[in-house]
Design a protein around this motif. Structure first.
Motif, PDB file in Angstrom:
ATOM      1  N   VAL A 153      -1.637  -8.266   9.118  1.00 39.27           N
ATOM      2  CA  VAL A 153      -1.923  -7.003   8.441  1.00 39.27           C
ATOM      3  C   VAL A 153      -1.472  -5.823   9.277  1.00 39.27           C
ATOM      4  O   VAL A 153      -0.818  -4.901   8.810  1.00 39.27           O
ATOM      5  CB  VAL A 153      -3.434  -6.897   8.127  1.00 39.27           C
ATOM      6  CG1 VAL A 153      -3.762  -5.510   7.608  1.00 39.27           C
ATOM      7  CG2 VAL A 153      -3.839  -7.956   7.132  1.00 39.27           C
ATOM      8  N   GLU A 154      -1.822  -5.816  10.565  1.00 42.50           N
ATOM      9  CA  GLU A 154      -1.535  -4.676  11.407  1.00 42.50           C
ATOM     10  C   GLU A 154      -0.048  -4.568  11.733  1.00 42.50           C
ATOM     11  O   GLU A 154       0.523  -3.479  11.745  1.00 42.50           O
ATOM     12  CB  GLU A 154      -2.340  -4.786  12.705  1.00 42.50           C
ATOM     13  CG  GLU A 154      -3.844  -4.687  12.465  1.00 42.50           C
ATOM     14  CD  GLU A 154      -4.667  -4.949  13.718  1.00 42.50           C
ATOM     15  OE1 GLU A 154      -5.883  -4.716  13.643  1.00 42.50           O
ATOM     16  OE2 GLU A 154      -4.078  -5.382  14.730  1.00 42.50           O
TER      17      GLU A 154
ATOM     18  N   TYR B 246      -4.278  -7.926   1.586  1.00 36.49           N
ATOM     19  CA  TYR B 246      -4.508  -8.591   2.863  1.00 36.49           C
ATOM     20  C   TYR B 246      -5.385  -9.822   2.662  1.00 36.49           C
ATOM     21  O   TYR B 246      -6.272  -9.843   1.823  1.00 36.49           O
ATOM     22  CB  TYR B 246      -5.151  -7.639   3.879  1.00 36.49           C
ATOM     23  CG  TYR B 246      -6.512  -7.121   3.489  1.00 36.49           C
ATOM     24  CD1 TYR B 246      -7.674  -7.763   3.906  1.00 36.49           C
ATOM     25  CD2 TYR B 246      -6.631  -5.980   2.710  1.00 36.49           C
ATOM     26  CE1 TYR B 246      -8.920  -7.282   3.555  1.00 36.49           C
ATOM     27  CE2 TYR B 246      -7.879  -5.486   2.353  1.00 36.49           C
ATOM     28  CZ  TYR B 246      -9.012  -6.141   2.780  1.00 36.49           C
ATOM     29  OH  TYR B 246     -10.254  -5.660   2.433  1.00 36.49           O
TER      30      TYR B 246
ATOM     31  N   ASP C 116      -4.741   3.736  -1.775  1.00 32.82           N
ATOM     32  CA  ASP C 116      -4.814   2.658  -0.796  1.00 32.82           C
ATOM     33  C   ASP C 116      -3.580   2.720   0.099  1.00 32.82           C
ATOM     34  O   ASP C 116      -2.456   2.838  -0.388  1.00 32.82           O
ATOM     35  CB  ASP C 116      -4.874   1.306  -1.519  1.00 32.82           C
ATOM     36  CG  ASP C 116      -4.809   0.138  -0.554  1.00 32.82           C
ATOM     37  OD1 ASP C 116      -5.864  -0.370  -0.165  1.00 32.82           O
ATOM     38  OD2 ASP C 116      -3.675  -0.236  -0.177  1.00 32.82           O
ATOM     39  N   ARG C 117      -3.778   2.614   1.399  1.00 36.73           N
ATOM     40  CA  ARG C 117      -2.666   2.678   2.350  1.00 36.73           C
ATOM     41  C   ARG C 117      -2.413   1.344   3.046  1.00 36.73           C
ATOM     42  O   ARG C 117      -1.492   1.225   3.843  1.00 36.73           O
ATOM     43  CB  ARG C 117      -2.960   3.752   3.414  1.00 36.73           C
ATOM     44  CG  ARG C 117      -3.104   5.150   2.833  1.00 36.73           C
ATOM     45  CD  ARG C 117      -3.658   6.126   3.847  1.00 36.73           C
ATOM     46  NE  ARG C 117      -3.880   7.434   3.250  1.00 36.73           N
ATOM     47  CZ  ARG C 117      -2.974   8.413   3.209  1.00 36.73           C
ATOM     48  NH1 ARG C 117      -1.785   8.215   3.757  1.00 36.73           N
ATOM     49  NH2 ARG C 117      -3.254   9.567   2.645  1.00 36.73           N
ATOM     50  N   ARG C 118      -3.211   0.350   2.731  1.00 37.24           N
ATOM     51  CA  ARG C 118      -3.146  -0.925   3.457  1.00 37.24           C
ATOM     52  C   ARG C 118      -2.404  -2.011   2.687  1.00 37.24           C
ATOM     53  O   ARG C 118      -1.719  -2.840   3.263  1.00 37.24           O
ATOM     54  CB  ARG C 118      -4.573  -1.395   3.762  1.00 37.24           C
ATOM     55  CG  ARG C 118      -4.646  -2.645   4.611  1.00 37.24           C
ATOM     56  CD  ARG C 118      -6.096  -3.016   4.873  1.00 37.24           C
ATOM     57  NE  ARG C 118      -6.219  -4.062   5.863  1.00 37.24           N
ATOM     58  CZ  ARG C 118      -7.365  -4.583   6.256  1.00 37.24           C
ATOM     59  NH1 ARG C 118      -8.494  -4.157   5.727  1.00 37.24           N
ATOM     60  NH2 ARG C 118      -7.412  -5.531   7.166  1.00 37.24           N
TER      61      ARG C 118
ATOM     62  N   ASN D 137       3.931   7.410   2.893  1.00 35.36           N
ATOM     63  CA  ASN D 137       2.490   7.596   3.020  1.00 35.36           C
ATOM     64  C   ASN D 137       2.032   8.698   2.073  1.00 35.36           C
ATOM     65  O   ASN D 137       2.613   9.789   2.063  1.00 35.36           O
ATOM     66  CB  ASN D 137       2.117   7.983   4.458  1.00 35.36           C
ATOM     67  CG  ASN D 137       2.255   6.817   5.409  1.00 35.36           C
ATOM     68  OD1 ASN D 137       1.959   5.679   5.053  1.00 35.36           O
ATOM     69  ND2 ASN D 137       2.719   7.087   6.615  1.00 35.36           N
TER      70      ASN D 137
ATOM     71  N   GLY E 218       0.818  -1.194   0.000  1.00 35.63           N
ATOM     72  CA  GLY E 218       0.000   0.000   0.000  1.00 35.63           C
ATOM     73  C   GLY E 218       0.857   1.253   0.000  1.00 35.63           C
ATOM     74  O   GLY E 218       2.080   1.198   0.124  1.00 35.63           O
TER      75      GLY E 218
END
Length: 319
Positions: free
Chosen positions: A316-317, A298, A293-295, A159, A140
């Protein structure tokens, strides 16, 4: 070993003008892949179906999964897959990179999570050949990547500026990456090389610091866009239109033919004006406002108990 997994993978837009083969951003446009171990390999497709996609072991998703299993010393199982395609194929939005990432992430979970995300990235970059594309879909955000002198790929993640978004102009026509590559020259002048280095450096710095006023100049490119725009309908006219309406930057997305314009999230007038002007350009296609998208990719494991689902969330986290 888990028996079934579902993976959500974002699209990516590479180059962003001057960041040729180096910079990419993940987009909120997704392909989802359901994989399960079966007695034979077969893939079904939903959504934006492309009839040219193979349904057997020559499918890119399976080839990526197969690579993962062999990497960890396991025999590749037969896999059944259902692919809901939300990323248009051959439009410069990273559909092949997303397939590779989805296959690797899915196979990694089916194999019991033997590899970390950074290791998956190395495998994906080796398969795709473009580390920025697969990096954006996997992690991401904005990925800046380069090939290491001794093999493998180095990368860093940025970011996206919070007040930045994009408008994608997605033509109905497809454009193969190989065709877009073939129009590029084999050598560049010293002046062109200096222009490329200075503008790509300015692009990365502007994105990292959120200095959006620099983007139009920073995204200016002389390595690929002057040659590829000949394959893309109305690129110059569209560039003029978005600039007149206050776009922060514009670039061919990946190898094209999609074009990505940057704008501020609070500039709803820009989107309205562009949608109004687009039909006059006589381009068959879609104007799509899109966020970053920043993730990244997943997985969600199905039917294997709460403990495995919790491991998915933790992966994921944490990563």
């Amino acid at each position: 070993m888990s028996k079934q997994v579902s993976i959500c993978v974002p699209a990516s837009s590479a180059n962003l003008g001057s960041g040729f083969d180096t910079v990419a951003v993940a987009l909120q446009m997704y392909t989802t892949i359901d994989l399960k171990i079966s007695d034979r390999t077969h893939f079904r497709f939903q959504g934006m179906i492309d009839k040219s996609l193979p349904s057997g072991k020559d499918n890119l998703i399976y080839r990526a999964a197969e690579k993962l299993f062999r990497e960890v010393g396991e025999k590749p199982p037969e896999l059944e897959g259902t692919v809901n395609i939300g990323i248009p194929v051959a439009r410069g939005l990273g559909s092949s990179g997303a397939a590779i990432v989805g296959g690797l992430v899915g196979a990694n979970f089916l194999a019991g999570q033997p590899l970390k995300k950074e290791e998956l990235f190395q495998l994906a970059a080796e398969m795709e050949g473009h580390p920025e594309n697969v990096g954006a879909s996997l992690f991401g955000g904005i990925i800046v990547a380069a090939k290491r002198e001794r093999g493998g790929y180095a990368f860093t993640q940025i970011n996206p500026p919070k007040n930045l978004m994009a408008v994608a102009f997605i033509p109905e026509q497809q454009l193969s990456t190989s065709k877009a590559r073939n129009v590029l020259p084999t050598t560049y002048s010293k002046e062109e090389s200096i222009h490329a280095v200075s503008h790509s450096a300015l692009l990365v710095a502007a994105l990292a610091k959120g200095e959006l006023s620099l983007l139009w100049e920073a995204m200016d490119d002389r390595l690929h866009q002057p040659y590829r725009k000949k394959l893309i309908p109305a690129f110059d006219r569209l560039k003029e239109v978005v600039k007149e309406n206050g776009a922060l930057g514009i670039a061919i997305s990946g190898a094209g033919p999609t074009i990505l314009a940057f704008t501020s999230k609070d500039d709803g007038q820009f989107i309205h004006q562009i949608k109004t002007a687009y039909p006059d350009l006589q381009i068959e296609g879609e104007v799509k406002p899109i966020y970053f998208d920043r993730r990244g990719a997943y997985p969600i494991i199905k039917n294997v108990g709460d403990e495995s689902v919790n491991k998915t969330r933790e992966f994921v986290e944490k990563e």
